[in-house]
Design a protein around this motif. Structure first.
Motif, PDB file in Angstrom:
ATOM      1  N   ALA A  21       0.833  -1.206   0.000  1.00 52.55           N
ATOM      2  CA  ALA A  21       0.000   0.000   0.000  1.00 52.55           C
ATOM      3  C   ALA A  21       0.865   1.253   0.000  1.00 52.55           C
ATOM      4  O   ALA A  21       0.593   2.214  -0.749  1.00 52.55           O
ATOM      5  CB  ALA A  21      -0.925  -0.009   1.207  1.00 52.55           C
ATOM      6  N   ASP A  22       1.918   1.259   0.797  1.00 50.82           N
ATOM      7  CA  ASP A  22       2.802   2.423   0.851  1.00 50.82           C
ATOM      8  C   ASP A  22       3.456   2.670  -0.498  1.00 50.82           C
ATOM      9  O   ASP A  22       3.559   3.820  -0.961  1.00 50.82           O
ATOM     10  CB  ASP A  22       3.890   2.221   1.910  1.00 50.82           C
ATOM     11  N   PHE A  23       3.888   1.584  -1.161  1.00 50.96           N
ATOM     12  CA  PHE A  23       4.557   1.761  -2.449  1.00 50.96           C
ATOM     13  C   PHE A  23       3.581   2.256  -3.518  1.00 50.96           C
ATOM     14  O   PHE A  23       3.908   3.155  -4.301  1.00 50.96           O
ATOM     15  CB  PHE A  23       5.216   0.460  -2.907  1.00 50.96           C
ATOM     16  N   LEU A  24       2.387   1.690  -3.559  1.00 47.60           N
ATOM     17  CA  LEU A  24       1.402   2.141  -4.543  1.00 47.60           C
ATOM     18  C   LEU A  24       1.062   3.620  -4.339  1.00 47.60           C
ATOM     19  O   LEU A  24       0.929   4.375  -5.299  1.00 47.60           O
ATOM     20  CB  LEU A  24       0.147   1.280  -4.466  1.00 47.60           C
ATOM     21  N   LEU A  34      -7.003   1.781  -2.177  1.00 47.20           N
ATOM     22  CA  LEU A  34      -5.755   2.410  -2.581  1.00 47.20           C
ATOM     23  C   LEU A  34      -5.991   3.567  -3.555  1.00 47.20           C
ATOM     24  O   LEU A  34      -7.128   3.841  -3.929  1.00 47.20           O
ATOM     25  CB  LEU A  34      -4.833   1.343  -3.169  1.00 47.20           C
ATOM     26  N   PRO A  35      -4.929   4.272  -3.976  1.00 45.72           N
ATOM     27  CA  PRO A  35      -5.089   5.499  -4.769  1.00 45.72           C
ATOM     28  C   PRO A  35      -5.814   5.304  -6.095  1.00 45.72           C
ATOM     29  O   PRO A  35      -6.044   4.184  -6.560  1.00 45.72           O
ATOM     30  CB  PRO A  35      -3.639   5.935  -5.008  1.00 45.72           C
ATOM     31  N   GLY A  36      -6.105   6.411  -6.739  1.00 39.71           N
ATOM     32  CA  GLY A  36      -6.872   6.397  -7.978  1.00 39.71           C
ATOM     33  C   GLY A  36      -6.146   5.822  -9.159  1.00 39.71           C
ATOM     34  O   GLY A  36      -6.756   5.606 -10.212  1.00 39.71           O
ATOM     35  N   ASN A  37      -4.833   5.565  -9.033  1.00 40.41           N
ATOM     36  CA  ASN A  37      -4.120   4.944 -10.146  1.00 40.41           C
ATOM     37  C   ASN A  37      -4.104   3.421 -10.041  1.00 40.41           C
ATOM     38  O   ASN A  37      -3.324   2.746 -10.685  1.00 40.41           O
ATOM     39  CB  ASN A  37      -2.682   5.467 -10.240  1.00 40.41           C
ATOM     40  N   VAL A  38      -5.013   2.868  -9.214  1.00 42.59           N
ATOM     41  CA  VAL A  38      -5.133   1.416  -9.034  1.00 42.59           C
ATOM     42  C   VAL A  38      -6.540   0.977  -9.412  1.00 42.59           C
ATOM     43  O   VAL A  38      -7.524   1.559  -8.957  1.00 42.59           O
ATOM     44  CB  VAL A  38      -4.846   1.010  -7.572  1.00 42.59           C
ATOM     45  N   GLY A  39      -6.642  -0.044 -10.272  1.00 43.92           N
ATOM     46  CA  GLY A  39      -7.937  -0.602 -10.649  1.00 43.92           C
ATOM     47  C   GLY A  39      -7.933  -2.115 -10.472  1.00 43.92           C
ATOM     48  O   GLY A  39      -6.876  -2.736 -10.351  1.00 43.92           O
ATOM     49  N   ILE A  40      -9.116  -2.710 -10.456  1.00 47.55           N
ATOM     50  CA  ILE A  40      -9.246  -4.155 -10.278  1.00 47.55           C
ATOM     51  C   ILE A  40     -10.147  -4.724 -11.369  1.00 47.55           C
ATOM     52  O   ILE A  40     -11.246  -4.210 -11.608  1.00 47.55           O
ATOM     53  CB  ILE A  40      -9.836  -4.501  -8.897  1.00 47.55           C
ATOM     54  N   SER A  41      -9.674  -5.774 -12.028  1.00 44.71           N
ATOM     55  CA  SER A  41     -10.454  -6.485 -13.046  1.00 44.71           C
ATOM     56  C   SER A  41     -10.464  -7.964 -12.682  1.00 44.71           C
ATOM     57  O   SER A  41      -9.693  -8.764 -13.215  1.00 44.71           O
ATOM     58  CB  SER A  41      -9.847  -6.285 -14.438  1.00 44.71           C
ATOM     59  N   ALA A  42     -11.320  -8.339 -11.746  1.00 42.08           N
ATOM     60  CA  ALA A  42     -11.351  -9.720 -11.257  1.00 42.08           C
ATOM     61  C   ALA A  42     -11.900 -10.663 -12.327  1.00 42.08           C
ATOM     62  O   ALA A  42     -12.805 -10.309 -13.073  1.00 42.08           O
ATOM     63  CB  ALA A  42     -12.204  -9.806  -9.993  1.00 42.08           C
ATOM     64  N   VAL A  43     -11.351 -11.885 -12.370  1.00 45.90           N
ATOM     65  CA  VAL A  43     -11.763 -12.852 -13.399  1.00 45.90           C
ATOM     66  C   VAL A  43     -12.279 -14.160 -12.811  1.00 45.90           C
ATOM     67  O   VAL A  43     -12.572 -15.094 -13.556  1.00 45.90           O
ATOM     68  CB  VAL A  43     -10.613 -13.128 -14.386  1.00 45.90           C
ATOM     69  N   GLY A  44     -12.399 -14.269 -11.483  1.00 46.64           N
ATOM     70  CA  GLY A  44     -12.982 -15.450 -10.861  1.00 46.64           C
ATOM     71  C   GLY A  44     -12.030 -16.631 -10.773  1.00 46.64           C
ATOM     72  O   GLY A  44     -10.837 -16.534 -11.047  1.00 46.64           O
ATOM     73  N   HIS A  45     -12.589 -17.779 -10.377  1.00 44.21           N
ATOM     74  CA  HIS A  45     -11.784 -18.980 -10.166  1.00 44.21           C
ATOM     75  C   HIS A  45     -11.407 -19.680 -11.470  1.00 44.21           C
ATOM     76  O   HIS A  45     -10.478 -20.486 -11.491  1.00 44.21           O
ATOM     77  CB  HIS A  45     -12.547 -19.974  -9.279  1.00 44.21           C
TER      78      HIS A  45
END
Length: 240
Positions: free
Chosen positions: A178-181, A208-219
């Motif tokens: 988190a600190d590095f991001l 986390l900051p606005g330059n982080v996104g998540i695109s989950a794809v499941g199992h």
């Protein structure tokens, strides 16, 4: 008028991809469709792929899931970077170093090329050269990516970095990550996480900051069509 608006073309043409990597044509088309929907054809970025080698990932290597993700990211890269190369890093407890050359000329590096036309079986080749699999610490791989990017011509030219970060587990070094991001939030970089498994186990990333996104794809990432993955990924692509 912006530079982006003047060059509404992909970095590498359909014809060149067809001649160099015909097996990627369908993915290349799907990626192009997703970019057009977001008015992102013409965007340029230096693309990185960071891949988890924790022990729980073993099945994903064996069944071709990781190779497919690499192919998908390479096909997207063909639209945004004219060298047709994705820089790939592998991590578990640390970022893994990759040997290059032989004998006196052997050198270790933290990132490896995956290139159009030399992509088939490339992930298995690299993975099998790295020995045992370990735990899950994100930050060392992130530091390696930023070190490479800051030394690149893309950085000097103010071309943004787009880092696709694949993992199947929350980090053991959550605070350090988190600190590095946060330290990168004012740099020209976007971190787009592609979690395998339950999305709710990655709640730490959503804070986390606005330059982080998540695109989950499941199992079962193999069951997700490439078009759907691209629709999720490109929303995080930095606009150059």
């Amino acid at each position: 008028m912006s530079t982006h608006s003047l060059r509404k073309t992909s970095a590498i043409s359909f014809e060149k991809v067809a001649g160099t990597a015909p097996d990627l044509i369908d993915m290349y088309k799907d990626a192009g469709d997703s970019l057009r929907k977001q008015d992102l054809i013409g965007t340029r970025a230096a693309v990185y792929l960071v891949i988890d080698r924790s022990l729980s990932m073993e099945g994903y290597y064996l069944n071709g899931t990781v190779q497919r993700l690499s192919d998908q990211i390479l096909s997207l890269t063909a639209h945004v970077d004219d060298d047709g190369i994705v820089q790939v890093a592998f991590f578990d407890d640390d970022v893994r170093t990759i040997g290059r050359g032989r004998g006196l000329f052997r050198r270790s590096q933290k990132l490896a090329d995956v290139a159009l036309g030399a992509h088939q079986g490339r992930i298995a080749e690299l993975h099998n050269s790295l020995g045992r699999m370990g735990g899950t610490r994100y930050r060392p791989a992130m530091e390696a990516v930023m070190e490479h990017y800051r030394a690149s011509t893309a950085y000097q030219d103010s071309t943004p970095a787009f880092v696709v970060f694949q993992t199947d587990g929350a980090p053991h070094d959550e605070d350090e990550t988190a600190d590095f991001l946060r330290s990168t939030q004012h740099e020209n970089v976007r971190w787009q996480f592609v979690p395998f498994g339950q999305e709710n186990q990655f709640g730490c990333l959503s804070r986390l900051p606005g330059n982080v996104g998540i695109s989950a794809v499941g199992h079962d990432p193999l069951s997700m069509p490439s078009a759907e993955l691209y629709n999720r990924l490109v929303t995080g692509l930095p606009r150059s």
